[in-house]
Design a protein around this motif. Structure first.
Motif: not given
Ligand SMILES: Cc1cc2nc3c(=O)[nH]c(=O)nc-3n(C[C@H](O)[C@H](O)[C@H](O)COP(=O)(O)OP(=O)(O)OC[C@H]3O[C@@H](n4cnc5c(N)ncnc54)[C@H](O)[C@@H]3O)c2cc1C
Ligand code: FES
Ligand code: FES
Lengths: 303, 167
Positions: A34, A37-38, A104-105, A107, B27, B46-49, B54, B60-63, B65-67
């Motif tokens: 988290q 990756i950004p 969400t982050i 998690n 990604l 594309e950076h989690g914001v 999602t 579970k809610p997860t990004r 773009c961050l996996m």
């Protein structure tokens, strides 16, 4: 933006991960990703090989004893936050985790990853320092344990060597007659704090304040803990506004609030004053409530 | 320059297994959209914001773009396409967003739908404050959020009504 190409390894055991990490050049550990990756996507960081530790079963454990809480490198913020025994043994952990990013982050993001990312704007590096936590790091060369002063050596910089993997963190239990509080001001709940403060207040056997320590988020280059005992030790009953103001000024003398697009340095300093007073008072009230509960007040005894 | 490393990846998305061959840097959000054609998952920052990407990872809610796709193989992934009932009818969350005008341009909507679907599983009877907290990690540039909050509350109502019927 997309990350530049890299090789990927997903070891199934810690031993395999340690060997792979020792043999690779320009490799990085991937935990929750988290933060990493950004940085890779924005190409602020690059890596030849990514070693994903999420397949290593032994790193996913949480163990709680009366001494404290021990958690492995793939334990998510959300796992710790939801753990009732963790909250019972060290209430500072959920109090602070509640402010780390959005659900969400949490998690996916790991608490150990957050601590070794060493961002002084992160809540958990400061909590690690405030609670005198211990970080275990391993490499093919052996194992060592680090406390905050040895770990945090600069902005986003730790003393981990290029072949060392952080495997677990230990945070001690809250001592008897102690109380905690954590609060922060952010633009929106879940955003990085403009300023965050956590405090631990200890009482002596007569209920007077014996110790006050506070940890600060987003107002220094490395996670910073300040001993606020001087203006407060010996107080009983309602803490005076004067004493709390003095504590705020004392804290500021150890911090370097800076301006960025979110807040001026002046505003951050003001938040340090306000939050120090608020959080120290709340931690003191918590210490009083816990002492009363454990000693069994007359009203408890009757019911 | 050497040819980029390629790797075989098996993704389980909405109950279906897919085999793809991608670079490790792929990604999950891009794998869903480009390799599987599941374009319901949107990509904003594309950076989690922003939260548009999602998806649910083991519920579970997860990004997305961050996996990395290669790291997502051990999990059951649910995208917005997977919220729809097998008969094609809308789930309570989708129906509620439609009823309450919880969307305008729709760009942010897939991320809200997945987040709220998991949110009302965990908290089936949210207060208005809890509804706001549930969606605090998702950005919407159109609605001003009021109708999204109303949609969350309505989705919880619809879901409760359904579970009563089936009980
Ligand atoms: C939108 C958004 C908002 C956020 N808001 C907040 C916030 O308010 N407060 C906050 O504290 N954080 C916030 N975060 C960051 C989040 O808490 C991350 O989870 C955390 O900082 C890093 O944990 P991770 O497991 O994701 O680590 P990763 O991203 O996987 O790794 C981070 C760094 O640590 C290294 N690393 C990780 N694990 C190990 C290990 N075991 N051994 C050695 N090196 C390791 C990696 O190589 C990398 O350099 C936010 C993130 C996002 C995307
Ligand atoms: S695209 Fe993933 S959070 Fe914005
Ligand atoms: S409906 Fe347009 S961004 Fe939310």
């Amino acid at each position: 933006m997309k990350p530049a190409p890299f090789g990927y390894r997903r070891p199934g055991s810690l031993a395999e991960a340690l060997t792979a990490y020792a043999d690779a050049s320009d490799a990085k550990i991937g935990a929750g990703g988290q933060s990493l990756i950004p940085l890779l996507s924005m190409r602020l960081a690059s890596v030849a090989e990514l070693i994903d530790i999420n397949g290593i079963e032994e790193l996913s454990r949480i163990t709680v004893s009366e001494d404290g809480v021990r958690f492995g490198a793939t334990v998510r913020h959300s796992d710790l936050l939801a753990h009732e025994q963790v909250a019972a043994v060290q209430p500072m952990i959920p109090a602070a985790l509640h402010h780390v990013a959005h659900a969400t982050i949490r998690n996916r993001g790991t608490t150990v990853g957050s601590i070794v990312h060493a961002d002084a704007s992160g809540e958990m590096p400061t909590v690690f320092a405030l609670l005198d936590g211990r970080l275990t790091v391993q490499s093919v060369r052996g194992t060592r344990e680090l406390a905050a002063p040895e770990l945090f050596i600069g902005p986003l910089e730790t003393s981990l060597a290029a072949d060392e993997i952080a495997t677990e963190v230990f945070l001690p239990a809250l001592a008897p007659r102690h109380g905690v509080a954590f609060d922060e001001i952010a633009r929106r709940h879940g955003d990085y704090a403009l300023v965050g403060v956590g405090a631990v207040v200890g009482l002596d056997a007569d209920g007077a304040i014996a110790s006050v320590r506070a940890g600060y988020v987003s107002v220094s280059e490395v996670p910073t803990v300040v001993d606020l005992g001087e203006p407060l030790v010996g107080h009983r009953g309602e803490i005076t506004d004067d004493a709390l103001r003095a504590a705020g000024e004392l804290a500021l003398s150890h911090l370097e609030p800076e301006a960025d697009i979110h807040a001026t340095a002046h505003y951050r300093a003001q938040l340090v004053r306000v939050l120090t007073g608020r959080v120290v008072r709340a931690a003191y009230d918590d210490a009083v409530a816990r002492s009363n509960r454990s000693e069994g007040t007359p009203s408890n005894a009757r019911s | 320059m050497p040819a980029p490393e390629l790797t075989d990846v098996t993704l389980t998305v909405n109950g279906v297994q897919h085999e793809i061959t991608v670079e490790p840097r792929r990604l999950l959000s891009d794998a869903l959209r480009h390799d599987l054609g599941l374009t319901g998952t949107h990509v904003g920052c594309e950076h989690g914001v922003c939260g548009a990407c999602t998806v649910l990872v083991d519920g579970k809610p997860t990004r997305a773009c961050l996996m990395f796709a290669v790291a997502a193989q051990d999990y059951a992934i649910t995208t917005v396409e997977g919220l729809t009932r097998p008969d094609g009818s809308l789930s309570p969350v989708q129906q509620a967003f439609k009823d309450c005008h919880g969307l305008q341009c729709g760009f942010c909507t897939p991320g809200f739908l997945t987040t709220v679907a998991a949110g009302i599983e965990e908290n089936p009877d949210p207060t208005e404050d809890e509804a706001r907290d549930m969606i605090a990690g998702n950005l919407c540039r159109c609605t001003g959020y009021q109708n999204i909050v109303a949609s969350v509350l309505r989705a919880a109502e619809l879901q409760a009504g359904e579970s009563e019927e089936s009980a």
